[in-house]
Structures are given as structure tokens and as C-alpha cells.
Design a protein around this motif. Structure first.
Motif, PDB file in Angstrom:
ATOM      1  N   VAL A  69       0.814  -1.213   0.000  1.00 45.47           N
ATOM      2  CA  VAL A  69       0.000   0.000   0.000  1.00 45.47           C
ATOM      3  C   VAL A  69       0.847   1.263   0.000  1.00 45.47           C
ATOM      4  CG1 VAL A  69      -1.718   1.325   1.291  1.00 45.47           C
ATOM      5  CG2 VAL A  69      -1.918  -1.166   1.147  1.00 45.47           C
ATOM      6  N   PHE A  70       1.836   1.302   0.888  1.00 44.14           N
ATOM      7  CA  PHE A  70       2.624   2.517   1.058  1.00 44.14           C
ATOM      8  C   PHE A  70       3.875   2.480   0.173  1.00 44.14           C
ATOM      9  CE2 PHE A  70       0.641   2.118   5.424  1.00 44.14           C
ATOM     10  CZ  PHE A  70      -0.383   3.010   5.139  1.00 44.14           C
ATOM     11  N   THR A  71       3.665   2.621  -1.122  1.00 44.78           N
ATOM     12  CA  THR A  71       4.777   2.637  -2.076  1.00 44.78           C
ATOM     13  C   THR A  71       5.242   4.060  -2.374  1.00 44.78           C
ATOM     14  OG1 THR A  71       3.258   2.641  -3.956  1.00 44.78           O
ATOM     15  CG2 THR A  71       4.002   0.491  -3.135  1.00 44.78           C
ATOM     16  N   LYS A  72       4.516   5.037  -1.856  1.00 44.71           N
ATOM     17  CA  LYS A  72       4.854   6.456  -2.011  1.00 44.71           C
ATOM     18  C   LYS A  72       4.256   7.186  -0.814  1.00 44.71           C
ATOM     19  CE  LYS A  72       2.802   6.257  -5.916  1.00 44.71           C
ATOM     20  NZ  LYS A  72       2.225   6.492  -7.267  1.00 44.71           N
ATOM     21  N   PRO A  73       4.602   8.446  -0.593  1.00 45.09           N
ATOM     22  CA  PRO A  73       3.991   9.167   0.526  1.00 45.09           C
ATOM     23  C   PRO A  73       2.461   9.072   0.464  1.00 45.09           C
ATOM     24  CG  PRO A  73       5.782  10.444  -0.395  1.00 45.09           C
ATOM     25  CD  PRO A  73       5.586   9.278  -1.315  1.00 45.09           C
ATOM     26  N   SER A  74       1.843   8.813   1.615  1.00 50.13           N
ATOM     27  CA  SER A  74       0.403   8.537   1.637  1.00 50.13           C
ATOM     28  C   SER A  74      -0.285   9.263   2.786  1.00 50.13           C
ATOM     29  CB  SER A  74       0.162   7.030   1.787  1.00 50.13           C
ATOM     30  OG  SER A  74       0.757   6.306   0.736  1.00 50.13           O
ATOM     31  N   LEU A  75      -1.551   9.621   2.558  1.00 48.53           N
ATOM     32  CA  LEU A  75      -2.404  10.226   3.572  1.00 48.53           C
ATOM     33  C   LEU A  75      -3.425   9.171   4.004  1.00 48.53           C
ATOM     34  CD1 LEU A  75      -2.947  13.700   1.896  1.00 48.53           C
ATOM     35  CD2 LEU A  75      -1.684  13.266   4.029  1.00 48.53           C
ATOM     36  N   LEU A  76      -3.258   8.652   5.219  1.00 49.07           N
ATOM     37  CA  LEU A  76      -4.050   7.525   5.708  1.00 49.07           C
ATOM     38  C   LEU A  76      -5.149   7.988   6.647  1.00 49.07           C
ATOM     39  CD1 LEU A  76      -4.529   4.461   6.232  1.00 49.07           C
ATOM     40  CD2 LEU A  76      -2.735   4.620   7.991  1.00 49.07           C
ATOM     41  N   TYR A  77      -6.368   7.458   6.415  1.00 54.32           N
ATOM     42  CA  TYR A  77      -7.522   7.830   7.242  1.00 54.32           C
ATOM     43  C   TYR A  77      -8.332   6.577   7.563  1.00 54.32           C
ATOM     44  CZ  TYR A  77     -11.688  10.460   8.733  1.00 54.32           C
ATOM     45  OH  TYR A  77     -12.740  10.985   9.449  1.00 54.32           O
ATOM     46  N   PHE A  78      -8.802   6.471   8.811  1.00 59.42           N
ATOM     47  CA  PHE A  78      -9.670   5.375   9.249  1.00 59.42           C
ATOM     48  C   PHE A  78     -11.089   5.908   9.384  1.00 59.42           C
ATOM     49  CE2 PHE A  78      -5.517   3.980  10.498  1.00 59.42           C
ATOM     50  CZ  PHE A  78      -5.539   2.589  10.574  1.00 59.42           C
ATOM     51  N   GLY A  79     -12.067   5.222   8.779  1.00 62.64           N
ATOM     52  CA  GLY A  79     -13.458   5.650   8.868  1.00 62.64           C
ATOM     53  C   GLY A  79     -14.376   4.586   8.300  1.00 62.64           C
ATOM     54  N   TYR A  80     -15.513   5.001   7.725  1.00 57.84           N
ATOM     55  CA  TYR A  80     -16.429   4.033   7.108  1.00 57.84           C
ATOM     56  C   TYR A  80     -17.328   4.750   6.108  1.00 57.84           C
ATOM     57  CZ  TYR A  80     -20.033   5.546  10.545  1.00 57.84           C
ATOM     58  OH  TYR A  80     -20.936   6.271  11.315  1.00 57.84           O
ATOM     59  N   THR A  81     -17.794   4.019   5.101  1.00 59.66           N
ATOM     60  CA  THR A  81     -18.513   4.656   4.001  1.00 59.66           C
ATOM     61  C   THR A  81     -19.922   5.115   4.396  1.00 59.66           C
ATOM     62  OG1 THR A  81     -19.480   2.604   3.105  1.00 59.66           O
ATOM     63  CG2 THR A  81     -17.275   3.201   2.350  1.00 59.66           C
ATOM     64  N   TYR A  82     -20.541   4.477   5.409  1.00 58.44           N
ATOM     65  CA  TYR A  82     -21.887   4.859   5.833  1.00 58.44           C
ATOM     66  C   TYR A  82     -21.869   6.100   6.734  1.00 58.44           C
ATOM     67  CZ  TYR A  82     -23.875   0.505   4.001  1.00 58.44           C
ATOM     68  OH  TYR A  82     -24.293  -0.520   3.175  1.00 58.44           O
ATOM     69  N   CYS A  83     -20.697   6.575   7.064  1.00 64.61           N
ATOM     70  CA  CYS A  83     -20.542   7.768   7.897  1.00 64.61           C
ATOM     71  C   CYS A  83     -21.302   8.932   7.243  1.00 64.61           C
ATOM     72  CB  CYS A  83     -19.066   8.090   8.024  1.00 64.61           C
ATOM     73  SG  CYS A  83     -18.669   9.480   9.078  1.00 64.61           S
ATOM     74  N   PRO A  84     -22.208   9.598   7.962  1.00 63.23           N
ATOM     75  CA  PRO A  84     -23.079  10.594   7.332  1.00 63.23           C
ATOM     76  C   PRO A  84     -22.406  11.915   6.964  1.00 63.23           C
ATOM     77  CG  PRO A  84     -23.503  10.490   9.686  1.00 63.23           C
ATOM     78  CD  PRO A  84     -22.562   9.369   9.379  1.00 63.23           C
ATOM     79  N   ASP A  85     -21.306  12.268   7.631  1.00 70.37           N
ATOM     80  CA  ASP A  85     -20.729  13.587   7.335  1.00 70.37           C
ATOM     81  C   ASP A  85     -19.215  13.655   7.489  1.00 70.37           C
ATOM     82  OD1 ASP A  85     -20.724  13.390  10.133  1.00 70.37           O
ATOM     83  OD2 ASP A  85     -22.391  14.781  10.365  1.00 70.37           O
ATOM     84  N   VAL A  86     -18.688  13.229   8.619  1.00 72.73           N
ATOM     85  CA  VAL A  86     -17.268  13.407   8.912  1.00 72.73           C
ATOM     86  C   VAL A  86     -16.366  12.723   7.892  1.00 72.73           C
ATOM     87  CG1 VAL A  86     -15.437  12.929  10.580  1.00 72.73           C
ATOM     88  CG2 VAL A  86     -17.660  13.747  11.381  1.00 72.73           C
ATOM     89  N   CYS A  87     -16.613  11.444   7.638  1.00 69.89           N
ATOM     90  CA  CYS A  87     -15.726  10.692   6.731  1.00 69.89           C
ATOM     91  C   CYS A  87     -15.740  11.233   5.294  1.00 69.89           C
ATOM     92  CB  CYS A  87     -16.090   9.213   6.727  1.00 69.89           C
ATOM     93  SG  CYS A  87     -15.932   8.439   8.352  1.00 69.89           S
ATOM     94  N   PRO A  88     -16.900  11.513   4.719  1.00 72.85           N
ATOM     95  CA  PRO A  88     -16.878  12.102   3.370  1.00 72.85           C
ATOM     96  C   PRO A  88     -16.142  13.436   3.331  1.00 72.85           C
ATOM     97  CG  PRO A  88     -19.070  11.260   3.878  1.00 72.85           C
ATOM     98  CD  PRO A  88     -18.280  11.194   5.154  1.00 72.85           C
ATOM     99  N   MET A  89     -16.333  14.262   4.352  1.00 78.31           N
ATOM    100  CA  MET A  89     -15.672  15.565   4.376  1.00 78.31           C
ATOM    101  C   MET A  89     -14.160  15.412   4.511  1.00 78.31           C
ATOM    102  SD  MET A  89     -18.331  17.678   6.811  1.00 78.31           S
ATOM    103  CE  MET A  89     -17.244  19.097   6.920  1.00 78.31           C
ATOM    104  N   ASP A  90     -13.731  14.548   5.423  1.00 79.44           N
ATOM    105  CA  ASP A  90     -12.297  14.375   5.654  1.00 79.44           C
ATOM    106  C   ASP A  90     -11.606  13.727   4.466  1.00 79.44           C
ATOM    107  OD1 ASP A  90     -12.715  15.487   8.102  1.00 79.44           O
ATOM    108  OD2 ASP A  90     -12.430  13.650   9.255  1.00 79.44           O
ATOM    109  N   ASN A  91     -12.231  12.711   3.887  1.00 82.88           N
ATOM    110  CA  ASN A  91     -11.628  12.054   2.728  1.00 82.88           C
ATOM    111  C   ASN A  91     -11.615  12.962   1.506  1.00 82.88           C
ATOM    112  OD1 ASN A  91     -10.828   9.041   3.111  1.00 82.88           O
ATOM    113  ND2 ASN A  91     -12.723   9.255   4.283  1.00 82.88           N
ATOM    114  N   SER A  92     -12.649  13.782   1.368  1.00 80.01           N
ATOM    115  CA  SER A  92     -12.676  14.757   0.280  1.00 80.01           C
ATOM    116  C   SER A  92     -11.548  15.760   0.449  1.00 80.01           C
ATOM    117  CB  SER A  92     -14.029  15.463   0.249  1.00 80.01           C
ATOM    118  OG  SER A  92     -14.064  16.443  -0.766  1.00 80.01           O
ATOM    119  N   ARG A  93     -11.327  16.213   1.696  1.00 81.79           N
ATOM    120  CA  ARG A  93     -10.221  17.130   2.000  1.00 81.79           C
ATOM    121  C   ARG A  93      -8.875  16.485   1.663  1.00 81.79           C
ATOM    122  NH1 ARG A  93      -8.247  17.950   7.234  1.00 81.79           N
ATOM    123  NH2 ARG A  93      -8.377  15.685   7.294  1.00 81.79           N
ATOM    124  N   ASN A  94      -8.711  15.215   2.043  1.00 85.38           N
ATOM    125  CA  ASN A  94      -7.454  14.510   1.754  1.00 85.38           C
ATOM    126  C   ASN A  94      -7.239  14.366   0.248  1.00 85.38           C
ATOM    127  OD1 ASN A  94      -7.249  14.294   4.501  1.00 85.38           O
ATOM    128  ND2 ASN A  94      -7.529  12.074   4.577  1.00 85.38           N
TER     129      ASN A  94
END
Length: 213
Positions: A69-94
Motif C-alpha cells: 500500500v505505502f509505495t509512495k507518501p500517503s495520507l491515511l484515514y480510518f473511517g467508514y462509508t456509511y458515515c453521514p458527514d465526517v468521513c466524506p468531508m475528511d476524505n474529500s479534504r485529503n
């Protein structure tokens, strides 16, 4: 007696995780020169005991390790797809930060590990990451595999109502900057903007390349 809501509990857990990350770095400061000293904002030098090897399943159903997975610099986030707001916002930011970096000539990969082993299939993860960014890698696995990855990165998650198909999951919300071979080097909180994240990551990558990595 004051009632503690799930949201309040999640916020408190996130604060404890962030404090724990900083404490781990402070406690693990070593004598070696820190190539990233000029870039650090959230943590203080040394080699932290955060991160480590894992085995998971990617969004195409293939078993992978952290080295895959980490073959180059990476931005790693733990969450879930059913998350109503936080995860979509954070992953979109990343994903936006990775796009900004791409425009500056830096190749950085957003990575999303789902802590929702009951609902997040590889297919569902692929749909989610494709919406976020064609570069984003989605990962899942068995309960044991995901729990092991979470422990390695000192993250927190808790299913509010196990067995409920609509359950929410409390989880920490830091994003981790991870380098090949080196591993974890920095974390970013939710209030970091995409531009701020891109600026910080660029500094880390420049230092990494300057050290001949």
C-alpha cells in the motif's frame, strides 16, 4: 446525573487520541537527527511507536500488506462509508490535498481504511474511493485484521449498536502521513485545510527527497 451523548463521547475519544499521539512522540524522542524537524507542527522529533505492518483486503478484493500500500507518501484515514458527514468531508479534504500536491509535482496517495467490517465490502469501498479520487486506495478486511491495523496506528473506533444495519460508528478522525520504509511521520487534525495539508506534506516530501530517499 449528566448524560454523555455518543457525539460527545466520540469528541472526547478523538481528543484523547490526539493527546496520546503527541505524548507518544514526546516520550519516544531519540538521539538521531530528525530529517523532518523543520516540517513538524503536530508532533515533536524522534521515532514514534505509531504504525506498523498490517494485512488487509483492498477495494479489488486482493489481500495486501502495508508494503504493498505505502509505495509512495500517503495520507491515511480510518473511517467508514456509511458515515453521514465526517468521513466524506475528511476524505474529500485529503483527496483535494493530493490534487493540490499533484499540481505542484508531488505524487501522494490518499488511503482509506474502513473500520466497518460488517457493511463495507470491497465493491462498496471502490465506489466510495472512486467518487473521492481515482488515486485513493480503499482497504477493509476481517474484524481481526482491521482491529490490528487500528491498534498499530493508535486509532479508536466503536460500533454504537452492533447488529443494527443503520448503526453509526464512533471513531478518531486524524489523518496520518506515512512514508515507504519510514512509516508514520505526522498527523493532521480535522481543522487542517487541504491547502495547509498540501503545504505541510510538500515540506516532508522535500526533506525526504533531500535525504536521498
Amino acid at each position: 446525573m449528566m448524560k454523555i451523548t455518543p457525539k460527545a463521547a466520540a469528541i472526547a475519544a478523538a481528543v484523547l487520541v490526539a493527546a496520546g499521539l503527541g505524548a507518544t512522540w514526546l516520550a519516544s524522542r531519540g538521539g538521531d537527527a530528525d530529517m523532518f524537524a523543520q516540517c513538524r507542527k503536530s508532533v515533536v522529533g524522534g521515532t514514534a511507536k505509531i504504525g506498523g505492518p498490517f494485512t488487509l483486503v483492498d477495494e479489488n478484493g486482493k489481500t495486501v500488506t502495508d508494503k504493498d500500500v505505502f509505495t509512495k507518501p500517503s495520507l491515511l484515514y480510518f473511517g467508514y462509508t456509511y458515515c453521514p458527514d465526517v468521513c466524506p468531508m475528511d476524505n474529500s479534504r485529503n483527496a483535494e490535498a493530493a490534487d493540490i500536491l499533484d499540481g505542484r509535482g508531488y505524487d501522494v496517495t490518499p488511503v482509506f481504511i474502513s473500520v466497518d467490517t460488517d457493511r463495507d465490502t470491497p465493491e462498496l469501498l471502490r465506489e466510495f474511493t472512486d467518487i473521492m479520487s481515482p488515486k485513493m486506495i480503499g482497504l477493509t478486511g476481517s474484524k481481526e485484521q482491521v482491529a490490528a491495523a487500528s491498534r498499530a496506528y493508535r486509532t479508536y473506533f466503536k460500533v454504537q449498536n452492533p447488529g443494527d444495519p443503520y448503526t453509526l460508528i464512533d471513531h478518531s478522525t486524524q489523518t496520518y502521513l506515512v512514508f515507504p520504509e519510514i512509516g508514520f511521520v505526522e498527523f493532521f487534525n480535522r481543522d487542517t485545510t487541504a491547502e495547509q495539508m498540501a503545504d505541510a506534506v510538500a515540506c516532508f516530501v522535500d526533506a525526504w527527497k533531500g535525504a536521498g530517499k
